[in-house]
Each structure stands twice: as structure tokens, then as C-alpha cells.
Design a protein around this motif. Sequence first.
Motif, PDB file in Angstrom:
ATOM      1  N   TYR A  30      41.546  32.321  39.445  1.00 29.37           N
ATOM      2  CA  TYR A  30      40.697  32.667  38.174  1.00 29.37           C
ATOM      3  C   TYR A  30      40.992  31.768  36.905  1.00 29.37           C
ATOM      4  O   TYR A  30      41.934  31.945  36.242  1.00 29.37           O
ATOM      5  CB  TYR A  30      40.731  33.924  37.485  1.00 29.37           C
ATOM      6  CG  TYR A  30      39.985  35.127  38.763  1.00 29.37           C
ATOM      7  CD1 TYR A  30      39.608  34.329  40.320  1.00 29.37           C
ATOM      8  CD2 TYR A  30      41.387  36.183  38.395  1.00 29.37           C
ATOM      9  CE1 TYR A  30      39.092  34.847  41.055  1.00 29.37           C
ATOM     10  CE2 TYR A  30      40.398  37.659  39.657  1.00 29.37           C
ATOM     11  CZ  TYR A  30      39.687  37.512  41.001  1.00 29.37           C
ATOM     12  OH  TYR A  30      39.242  37.882  42.259  1.00 29.37           O
ATOM     13  N   ARG A  66      36.124  41.717  36.362  1.00 29.85           N
ATOM     14  CA  ARG A  66      37.268  41.700  37.603  1.00 29.85           C
ATOM     15  C   ARG A  66      38.488  42.142  38.067  1.00 29.85           C
ATOM     16  O   ARG A  66      38.340  42.577  38.784  1.00 29.85           O
ATOM     17  CB  ARG A  66      36.645  39.552  37.700  1.00 29.85           C
ATOM     18  CG  ARG A  66      37.110  39.408  39.628  1.00 29.85           C
ATOM     19  CD  ARG A  66      36.584  38.244  39.630  1.00 29.85           C
ATOM     20  NE  ARG A  66      36.528  37.928  41.382  1.00 29.85           N
ATOM     21  CZ  ARG A  66      35.805  36.686  41.520  1.00 29.85           C
ATOM     22  NH1 ARG A  66      35.334  36.254  41.169  1.00 29.85           N
ATOM     23  NH2 ARG A  66      35.284  36.723  43.220  1.00 29.85           N
ATOM     24  N   GLU A  70      38.509  44.713  40.757  1.00 32.06           N
ATOM     25  CA  GLU A  70      40.237  44.593  42.025  1.00 32.06           C
ATOM     26  C   GLU A  70      40.898  45.465  41.972  1.00 32.06           C
ATOM     27  O   GLU A  70      41.306  45.101  43.256  1.00 32.06           O
ATOM     28  CB  GLU A  70      39.730  42.499  42.120  1.00 32.06           C
ATOM     29  CG  GLU A  70      38.712  42.239  42.449  1.00 32.06           C
ATOM     30  CD  GLU A  70      38.712  40.887  42.214  1.00 32.06           C
ATOM     31  OE1 GLU A  70      37.942  39.670  42.201  1.00 32.06           O
ATOM     32  OE2 GLU A  70      40.119  40.412  42.485  1.00 32.06           O
ATOM     33  N   ASN A  73      44.340  44.974  44.810  1.00 32.84           N
ATOM     34  CA  ASN A  73      43.835  44.520  45.092  1.00 32.84           C
ATOM     35  C   ASN A  73      43.068  43.156  45.132  1.00 32.84           C
ATOM     36  O   ASN A  73      41.838  43.328  44.907  1.00 32.84           O
ATOM     37  CB  ASN A  73      43.104  44.797  46.686  1.00 32.84           C
ATOM     38  CG  ASN A  73      43.960  45.705  46.932  1.00 32.84           C
ATOM     39  OD1 ASN A  73      45.333  45.850  47.369  1.00 32.84           O
ATOM     40  ND2 ASN A  73      43.544  47.381  46.771  1.00 32.84           N
ATOM     41  N   PHE A  74      43.865  42.678  44.247  1.00 32.93           N
ATOM     42  CA  PHE A  74      43.830  41.153  43.773  1.00 32.93           C
ATOM     43  C   PHE A  74      42.430  39.744  44.550  1.00 32.93           C
ATOM     44  O   PHE A  74      43.337  39.362  45.441  1.00 32.93           O
ATOM     45  CB  PHE A  74      44.378  40.610  42.280  1.00 32.93           C
ATOM     46  CG  PHE A  74      44.177  41.326  41.049  1.00 32.93           C
ATOM     47  CD1 PHE A  74      43.415  41.562  40.581  1.00 32.93           C
ATOM     48  CD2 PHE A  74      45.877  41.888  41.395  1.00 32.93           C
ATOM     49  CE1 PHE A  74      44.298  42.973  39.437  1.00 32.93           C
ATOM     50  CE2 PHE A  74      45.739  42.403  40.632  1.00 32.93           C
ATOM     51  CZ  PHE A  74      44.933  43.213  39.171  1.00 32.93           C
ATOM     52  N   ASN A  75      42.201  39.222  44.464  1.00 28.56           N
ATOM     53  CA  ASN A  75      41.804  37.862  45.472  1.00 28.56           C
ATOM     54  C   ASN A  75      42.024  36.770  45.109  1.00 28.56           C
ATOM     55  O   ASN A  75      40.920  36.046  44.830  1.00 28.56           O
ATOM     56  CB  ASN A  75      39.952  38.548  45.735  1.00 28.56           C
ATOM     57  CG  ASN A  75      40.054  39.620  45.998  1.00 28.56           C
ATOM     58  OD1 ASN A  75      39.495  39.835  47.490  1.00 28.56           O
ATOM     59  ND2 ASN A  75      38.192  39.832  46.012  1.00 28.56           N
ATOM     60  N   TRP A  95      49.620  44.609  36.293  1.00 22.27           N
ATOM     61  CA  TRP A  95      49.010  43.949  37.286  1.00 22.27           C
ATOM     62  C   TRP A  95      49.812  42.583  37.387  1.00 22.27           C
ATOM     63  O   TRP A  95      49.231  41.645  38.450  1.00 22.27           O
ATOM     64  CB  TRP A  95      47.681  43.543  36.292  1.00 22.27           C
ATOM     65  CG  TRP A  95      46.037  44.815  36.529  1.00 22.27           C
ATOM     66  CD1 TRP A  95      46.707  46.037  36.830  1.00 22.27           C
ATOM     67  CD2 TRP A  95      45.758  44.873  36.454  1.00 22.27           C
ATOM     68  NE1 TRP A  95      45.859  47.029  36.676  1.00 22.27           N
ATOM     69  CE2 TRP A  95      44.820  46.217  35.803  1.00 22.27           C
ATOM     70  CE3 TRP A  95      44.701  44.025  35.197  1.00 22.27           C
ATOM     71  CZ2 TRP A  95      43.582  46.368  35.334  1.00 22.27           C
ATOM     72  CZ3 TRP A  95      43.339  43.885  34.403  1.00 22.27           C
ATOM     73  CH2 TRP A  95      43.390  45.646  34.928  1.00 22.27           C
TER      74      TRP A  95
END
Lengths: 244, 79
Positions: A30, A66, A70, A73-75, A95
Motif C-alpha cells: 500500500y 484499510r 484487514e 490478515n493484511f492483503n 500489526w
Amino acid sequence: MKGKFIAVVVAAIFSVVLAGSAIAEDINAYMGTSPDNNAKIAKFIKDKTGITVNQTFQSFGEIEARMKAEAPNFNADMVIGCGSSTGFLAKKSGWAVPYVSPAWKGVPEVFLDAQGNWYNIANFSFVLVANKDRLAKAGYKMPESWKDLTDPKWKGEILMPSPLSSGTANMMRFSFLALYGDDDGWKFIEALDKNIAYYTRSGNAPTDLVGRGEFILGITSDENVKKRLDDGYPLLWSIPKEGT
Amino acid sequence: MILKGTKKLDACKKIIDLLGGQEFSDLMAAIGYVTPRPAPNALYGKTLPKYIKLDLGKASDDKAKNNDIWKQKLRTDFK
């Protein structure tokens, strides 16, 4: 002899393919700086490491929202370019993967978290921009103080990003509250609101809209100002006397 | 910032290492950012901005509260 030559060529090709697969890494990130600057950073990383950065551009505020949605469980594998509030939140929420990089040795401590949860790759500030042509046509001068922006003559002629979507705007708002104190700070923000045409989603957007002459003034991130000046936009910029 | 759950930790570390170097600061300063390692700044030149003193931790902690106040006092639409 011919068979040996073919074997060597085949072996060489196989080696190249293996080497290629070893460096063909990619990560998802990101990225919250402007699209132009994200592209420059991603290219720099690719050129120097061979790693492809599959980037998703969002404003700082959207990245933080975002991440909240999330977690855990980050994308994405990384965040490259976000607001300081997101770095603090990520550390507090667990995180981030702490990594103390030896390559950051000697960098002033304000640019990094001692436990390696986040690194500040660059600071941006917020500035005041004006469209030179429209300012002259209106017969106005560049404001010297943030408080000058509450003059009714600017009604409908100022843009700023919304702190509900933009981390940059969150820092603008927090800076005004720090500068004037909570009570007077909110009074200033409410007075300023009367002159704001509308709030933009992204911290950079006022630079382009003012540069194109759609509005006279913008409170905006400084990160695209140099680029737009180089592009020939008729922009003036300043930091009012109270600072940024 | 490396995110929990990544399966590409080594690649992420390589990127963190790269971004701590002088060459990356030079790139970012040429765009106009103030950088971790000293570099000529394309926007500000040698005189960096006058900064308002901020507690960045408080900025993070107060964000939700300030958004609530904002929603009560001000317009909430944006483009």
C-alpha cells in the motif's frame, strides 16, 4: 563435440532461467504518496533490488482505514508511505513486523522507531498554494497568516482535504489545534470551513485543482508542488508565518 | 513498514535497507521531501520550513475523537 556444445548451451540457459527465477521477487504494497511519486519509488526499488512492487495507491487516511479493516490478515506485505499516525497505530496494535535495519544507522531518531516497527522515508508538510493568475485577477495578495484564510473575501475559493479521508488533512487539523489550542483551534477550523468550497479526498488534490485555476487557494500537501511548478502550472506557494 | 503475515520477509527487509540509504534520500529530496539523510531539497532549498511543534503520538491517539467532533461541527462530504 557438437553434443558437448549443445549441453553447455542448455546448461547455460538453465542457469539463466534459475538465476532469473531467484531474483524475480515481487511484493504487494500500500503506497500513499502521490501516484507519480509512488511510481518513482517503485522504479527505484526495482532498479536497485530487482523486486517488483505491486502497488495500490490510496490516500494516507484510506490506507489506515484499510489496515484497520484487514487486521490481522493484511492483503499487502508492506506499507510504503503512510501518515505518522498509521505508524504509531501499527506499532501499538502489533500489526508491524519489527526489523532493525543496519542500513538506517546514523539517521536521526525522529525518522525511525527504535524497535524497527516503522521507518520514516521522507517528511512532507502542508503549504498554502495559490493560482497566480486568479490571485492577480482578483487583486488579492497571498495570505501571510493561516488566520487570513477566514476573511469572507475567500468564500468558496479555498480547497483543503478532508480529515475523514486524508491523513494529510488529519495532520493539518491537528496542527491548527496544537497552534491555537483546542477551543480556539476549533473556532478557527469552523471559521475556515465557511470559506472552503469543498473538501477533497486526497491531500494532494488541491494542488492540481488550484493549479488549473478552478479555485484561488488550496491548503495542500507539499509533495506535488515542485512537480507541478516544473510542469508549468501558475502556482505560488508559501508557508504562513505560524509555520506548518 | 512490514506487515504481519507476509511470506516475503526477506524481500521486505531488502527494501527497508535500500530506503535507508543516501541514494534514496537524494531521490526524495529531489522531488521536494525532507529526508532522513541530508540531501539538497528541491522545493525548500537550504532553509527548511518552520514547523509547528507536534506530539505525533497524540495526533494518532486523538484522530478518532477529532473526527467525531468534525462530524458534529462541519461538513462531512468530500470529493
